[in-house]
Design a protein around this motif. Structure first.
Motif, short mmCIF file in Angstrom:
data_model
loop_
_atom_site.label_atom_id
_atom_site.label_comp_id
_atom_site.label_asym_id
_atom_site.label_seq_id
_atom_site.Cartn_x
_atom_site.Cartn_y
_atom_site.Cartn_z
N UNK A 58 0.83 -1.21 0.00
CA UNK A 58 0.00 0.00 0.00
C UNK A 58 0.87 1.26 0.00
N UNK A 59 1.96 1.24 0.77
CA UNK A 59 2.85 2.40 0.80
C UNK A 59 3.52 2.61 -0.55
N UNK A 60 3.96 1.52 -1.17
CA UNK A 60 4.60 1.63 -2.49
C UNK A 60 3.62 2.20 -3.51
N UNK A 81 -12.94 9.31 0.50
CA UNK A 81 -14.15 8.52 0.72
C UNK A 81 -13.87 7.02 0.80
N UNK A 82 -12.62 6.64 0.89
CA UNK A 82 -12.26 5.23 0.97
C UNK A 82 -11.53 4.95 2.28
N UNK A 83 -11.49 3.68 2.65
CA UNK A 83 -10.76 3.30 3.85
C UNK A 83 -9.27 3.32 3.54
N UNK A 84 -8.52 4.04 4.34
CA UNK A 84 -7.09 4.19 4.08
C UNK A 84 -6.27 3.63 5.23
N UNK A 85 -5.00 3.37 4.93
CA UNK A 85 -4.06 2.92 5.96
C UNK A 85 -2.67 3.46 5.61
N UNK A 86 -1.82 3.51 6.60
CA UNK A 86 -0.44 3.90 6.37
C UNK A 86 -0.30 5.32 5.88
N UNK A 87 0.49 5.51 4.81
CA UNK A 87 0.76 6.83 4.28
C UNK A 87 -0.51 7.52 3.80
N UNK A 121 1.44 13.84 13.73
CA UNK A 121 1.95 13.03 14.84
C UNK A 121 0.89 12.07 15.37
N UNK A 122 -0.35 12.56 15.52
CA UNK A 122 -1.42 11.71 16.04
C UNK A 122 -1.74 10.58 15.06
N UNK A 123 -1.77 10.89 13.78
CA UNK A 123 -2.09 9.86 12.78
C UNK A 123 -1.00 8.81 12.71
N UNK A 124 0.25 9.25 12.74
CA UNK A 124 1.36 8.30 12.74
C UNK A 124 1.31 7.42 13.99
N UNK A 125 0.95 8.03 15.13
CA UNK A 125 0.84 7.26 16.36
C UNK A 125 -0.23 6.17 16.26
N UNK A 126 -1.38 6.50 15.66
CA UNK A 126 -2.44 5.50 15.50
C UNK A 126 -2.01 4.38 14.55
N UNK A 213 9.21 4.89 7.50
CA UNK A 213 8.69 5.37 6.22
C UNK A 213 7.54 6.35 6.42
N UNK A 214 6.68 6.06 7.40
CA UNK A 214 5.58 6.98 7.71
C UNK A 214 6.10 8.33 8.17
N UNK A 215 7.08 8.31 9.07
CA UNK A 215 7.63 9.56 9.59
C UNK A 215 8.36 10.33 8.49
#
Length: 234
Positions: A58-60, A81-87, A121-126, A213-215
């Protein structure tokens, strides 16, 4: 004498199931607990391996779209409008705060920047919590399982000595079952601990790489938004 010991040993069933059913209830509880811990550890290992694989893909995919030259607004409309994860989750959360600040006519550049950093910061923490969830169970099993197995071993040996004292005999048929049960408990402890330790080290390393990678993306995206703020005179 040797023939007697051999025949006595032959009468004892040393199969795993027989050792379990013949064990004391305390040793049985230890064995069952270790088996459950081992099965749950493997379930976590498989789940996390698949999750990290999906997260990397997903990140790539997101990075490819993000750096393709597509406008941030178009990409946001596709993902909002979609379910997202990671970046993608980091991007959507930051863009929501960005748009909300401009819709409300925020005039303070520093205030907008601080809110963006907080949201990032909060999103990366989650996202990090999702990646690292249940890894502590592997660490706990890896450190505690050998000692739990050792407890079962000690208990089994105590039972063997009690059998010797009760029968007043050191015949192999009296001593062997308790010793075998004790060693079986030790083996189960190692069976649970070794994969848990190896998997914890590997999965923790993978989680740290994904978090990095997220940070890194958050820093790059924050810099992009900061430049846009400056160009708009915020």
């Amino acid at each position: 004498m040797e023939v007697e010991l051999t025949s006595a040993a032959a009468e004892v069933d040393f199969s795993l199931f027989a050792l379990f059913w013949a064990a004391d209830w305390v040793v049985k509880a230890v064995m069952i607990g270790l088996l459950v811990a081992s099965v749950w550890s493997w379930a976590i290992i498989v789940d996390k391996t698949m999750l990290y694989g999906r997260s990397r893909r997903a990140m790539n995919k997101f990075e490819k779209n993000f750096w393709s030259g597509q406008s941030l607004e178009e990409l946001y409309q596709q993902l909002s409008d979609t379910e997202t994860r990671g970046m993608a989750s980091v991007f959507v959360a930051a863009m929501k705060e960005w748009k909300r600040s401009h819709e409300q006519g925020a005039s303070s550049y520093i205030g907008v920047q601080q809110r963006l950093d907080k949201v990032l910061d909060l999103t990366i923490g989650r996202e990090s919590d999702k990646l690292e969830a249940r890894l502590t169970f592997l660490a706990t099993v890896g450190s505690a399982a050998p000692f739990v197995g050792l407890f079962g071993t000690v208990w089994g040996i105590m039972n063997s000595f009690q059998s010797i004292a009760a029968s007043k005999s050191t015949n192999l048929a009296v001593v062997a079952p308790g010793i075998a049960e004790a060693l079986f408990a030790t083996a189960l402890g190692l069976l649970a601990a070794i994969p848990a330790v190896i998997a914890y080290n590997k999965l923790s390393s993978d989680a740290n790489k994904l978090n990095a990678r997220l940070e890194g993306f958050a820093d790059e995206f924050s810099a992009i938004l900061t430049r846009q703020l400056e160009s708009r005179g915020q």
